[in-house]
Design a protein around this motif. Structure first.
Motif, short mmCIF file in Angstrom:
data_model
loop_
_atom_site.label_atom_id
_atom_site.label_comp_id
_atom_site.label_asym_id
_atom_site.label_seq_id
_atom_site.Cartn_x
_atom_site.Cartn_y
_atom_site.Cartn_z
N GLU A 234 0.84 -1.21 0.00
CA GLU A 234 0.00 0.00 0.00
C GLU A 234 0.87 1.26 0.00
N ALA A 235 1.95 1.24 0.80
CA ALA A 235 2.82 2.41 0.91
C ALA A 235 3.55 2.72 -0.39
N TRP A 236 3.74 1.70 -1.23
CA TRP A 236 4.49 1.87 -2.48
C TRP A 236 3.58 2.13 -3.68
N ASN A 237 2.37 2.55 -3.43
CA ASN A 237 1.39 2.76 -4.51
C ASN A 237 1.88 3.71 -5.59
N GLY A 238 2.71 4.69 -5.22
CA GLY A 238 3.16 5.68 -6.19
C GLY A 238 4.38 5.26 -6.99
N VAL A 239 4.91 4.06 -6.71
CA VAL A 239 6.10 3.60 -7.41
C VAL A 239 5.68 2.68 -8.56
N PRO A 240 6.11 2.95 -9.79
CA PRO A 240 5.71 2.09 -10.92
C PRO A 240 6.05 0.62 -10.66
N LEU A 241 5.15 -0.26 -11.03
CA LEU A 241 5.32 -1.69 -10.76
C LEU A 241 6.56 -2.25 -11.45
N LEU A 242 6.79 -1.85 -12.70
CA LEU A 242 7.96 -2.36 -13.42
C LEU A 242 9.25 -1.92 -12.72
N ARG A 243 9.27 -0.69 -12.21
CA ARG A 243 10.46 -0.19 -11.51
C ARG A 243 10.73 -1.05 -10.28
N LEU A 244 9.68 -1.39 -9.54
CA LEU A 244 9.85 -2.23 -8.35
C LEU A 244 10.42 -3.60 -8.74
N PHE A 245 9.89 -4.18 -9.80
CA PHE A 245 10.39 -5.50 -10.21
C PHE A 245 11.81 -5.42 -10.77
N ASP A 246 12.14 -4.32 -11.42
CA ASP A 246 13.53 -4.13 -11.86
C ASP A 246 14.48 -4.13 -10.67
N TRP A 247 14.09 -3.42 -9.62
CA TRP A 247 14.96 -3.32 -8.44
C TRP A 247 15.09 -4.67 -7.73
N PHE A 248 13.98 -5.36 -7.55
CA PHE A 248 14.04 -6.65 -6.85
C PHE A 248 14.76 -7.71 -7.68
N CYS A 249 14.62 -7.60 -9.00
CA CYS A 249 15.37 -8.49 -9.89
C CYS A 249 16.87 -8.24 -9.73
N ASP A 250 17.24 -6.97 -9.72
CA ASP A 250 18.64 -6.59 -9.55
C ASP A 250 19.17 -7.07 -8.19
N TRP A 251 18.40 -6.88 -7.13
CA TRP A 251 18.85 -7.26 -5.79
C TRP A 251 19.01 -8.78 -5.66
N SER A 252 18.08 -9.53 -6.23
CA SER A 252 18.21 -10.99 -6.14
C SER A 252 19.45 -11.46 -6.91
N HIS A 253 19.74 -10.79 -8.03
CA HIS A 253 20.94 -11.11 -8.81
C HIS A 253 22.20 -10.80 -8.00
N LEU A 254 22.20 -9.66 -7.30
CA LEU A 254 23.37 -9.26 -6.51
C LEU A 254 23.59 -10.21 -5.33
N VAL A 255 22.50 -10.67 -4.72
CA VAL A 255 22.61 -11.65 -3.62
C VAL A 255 23.28 -12.92 -4.13
N LEU A 256 22.80 -13.40 -5.25
CA LEU A 256 23.34 -14.62 -5.85
C LEU A 256 24.81 -14.42 -6.25
N ARG A 257 25.10 -13.27 -6.83
CA ARG A 257 26.47 -12.98 -7.26
C ARG A 257 27.43 -12.99 -6.07
N TYR A 258 27.00 -12.38 -4.96
CA TYR A 258 27.88 -12.33 -3.79
C TYR A 258 28.08 -13.73 -3.20
N GLN A 259 27.02 -14.54 -3.24
CA GLN A 259 27.15 -15.92 -2.74
C GLN A 259 28.20 -16.68 -3.54
N LEU A 260 28.26 -16.40 -4.82
CA LEU A 260 29.19 -17.14 -5.70
C LEU A 260 30.60 -16.57 -5.69
N THR A 261 30.74 -15.25 -5.48
CA THR A 261 32.05 -14.62 -5.66
C THR A 261 32.65 -14.04 -4.38
N GLN A 262 31.78 -13.71 -3.40
CA GLN A 262 32.24 -13.00 -2.19
C GLN A 262 32.93 -11.68 -2.53
N ASP A 263 32.58 -11.10 -3.68
CA ASP A 263 33.20 -9.85 -4.13
C ASP A 263 32.46 -8.66 -3.54
#
Length: 328
Positions: A234-263
């Motif tokens: 509800e609080a994020w109503n003003g944020v475009p849905l695609l933008r939210l999914f772009d960010w969460f997609c990016d964050w999940s990728h970064l989590v996975l990347r760090y697990q694999l590389t520890q970089d």
């Protein structure tokens, strides 16, 4: 006259220097790199009665009519509403324009943007005009996502990959366009716009940095169990849905990347570094992979303008995100 961007200089020289032009061009590349400005500049050149030094003169009758938006031999096809498809009836109007004789006795030029917004019937209705445009007609298609175009559309066009500005060009352009923003703000905007200066300006106008701060704060409160998925949705109503999914997609990728590389240099923007690191250390890799697959699938639905229940989709996303730590 359309704005000329320094990162397009070499490409423009190649395009403007041609003795003969293709009957259809497909200008493609990420959003916010100046493709539409390039298409408008090409349209002006093709319609100009006295081109000078590889550009429209800006002073002949044709140029003045184009600047006034009343040139009879140009046609711009766009969705009738933002984020809506281009419909077959709109393409039929375009086809009727293409078969007419040019009123000023020169070329006719069509610009279609974004070309991927054409629905299946609209795209099919365009094919004959793309293959054999009547008279001296040039069609210029602009696409942010050429993978979504029909192969039969792409094969009938001369495809031109539009260049991206490098970091120095983006910084210089942004410093001129946003003099009120400090260096750090411009860095953040460029990071959020994946390096695209024009998109960064658009995002600034939309309040993207404020949106990002709201979402990042919400994610941290979610993981501390201080906010529920439904409260955040509800609080994020003003944020475009695609933008939210772009960010969460990016964050999940970064989590996975760090697990694999520890970089530690590869943790993304500073506002989420610690969260990414924490989730990478506390989550099972298979769970992160499952989440990433799910996020990508939902993002495709959002891109495809599927009829989605925004609140339920966000709650499902946040519930999965909240379950990541402790999944080891």
């Amino acid at each position: 006259m359309a704005e000329a961007f320094p990162w397009q200089t070499s490409l423009w020289q190649q395009m403007a220097g041609r003795d003969r032009h293709a009957h259809a061009y497909l200008l493609h590349g990420p959003q916010g790199i100046g493709k539409r400005a390039l298409a408008d500049r090409l349209m002006a050149l093709l319609l100009c009665q006295r081109p000078q030094a590889g550009d429209a003169c800006g002073q002949c009758k044709s140029c003045l009519l184009l600047q006034a938006g009343t040139h009879p031999d140009h046609f711009v096809l766009q969705p009738e509403e933002a984020d809506k498809p281009i419909k077959v009836d709109q393409v039929r109007e375009l086809v009727a324009f293409v078969v007419q004789t040019a009123q000023l006795g020169g070329r006719k030029v069509v610009v279609i943007e974004p070309a991927e917004a054409m629905n299946l019937n609209a795209a099919n209705a365009l094919l004959k005009s793309l293959e054999e445009p009547s008279g001296d007609t040039v069609l210029v298609l602009v696409s942010h996502q050429p993978s979504r175009l029909l192969p039969t559309v792409k094969s009938r066009c001369q495809q031109i990959a539009c260049p991206l500005p490098d970091q120095a060009q983006s910084q210089a352009y942004l410093a001129t366009a946003l003099p009120e923003a400090d260096g750090q703000e411009r860095e953040e905007l460029l990071a959020l716009a994946c390096g695209s200066a024009l998109l960064a300006i658009s995002l600034q106008e939309q309040g993207v940095r404020e949106q990002r701060a709201l979402v990042v704060d919400g994610v941290k409160k979610l993981l501390k169990q201080q906010k529920s998925p439904s409260q955040l949705a509800e609080a994020w109503n003003g944020v475009p849905l695609l933008r939210l999914f772009d960010w969460f997609c990016d964050w999940s990728h970064l989590v996975l990347r760090y697990q694999l590389t520890q970089d530690e240099q590869g943790l993304g923007m500073a506002d989420m570094c610690k969260v990414v690191q924490y989730l990478a250390q506390k989550s099972r890799q298979s769970t992160v992979l499952d989440l990433q697959v799910w996020v990508l699938e939902q993002r495709q639905k959002v891109l495809g303008k599927a009829n989605l229940n925004r609140a339920l989709l966000l709650e499902a996303l946040l519930a999965r995100w909240a379950q990541l730590p402790g999944s080891r």
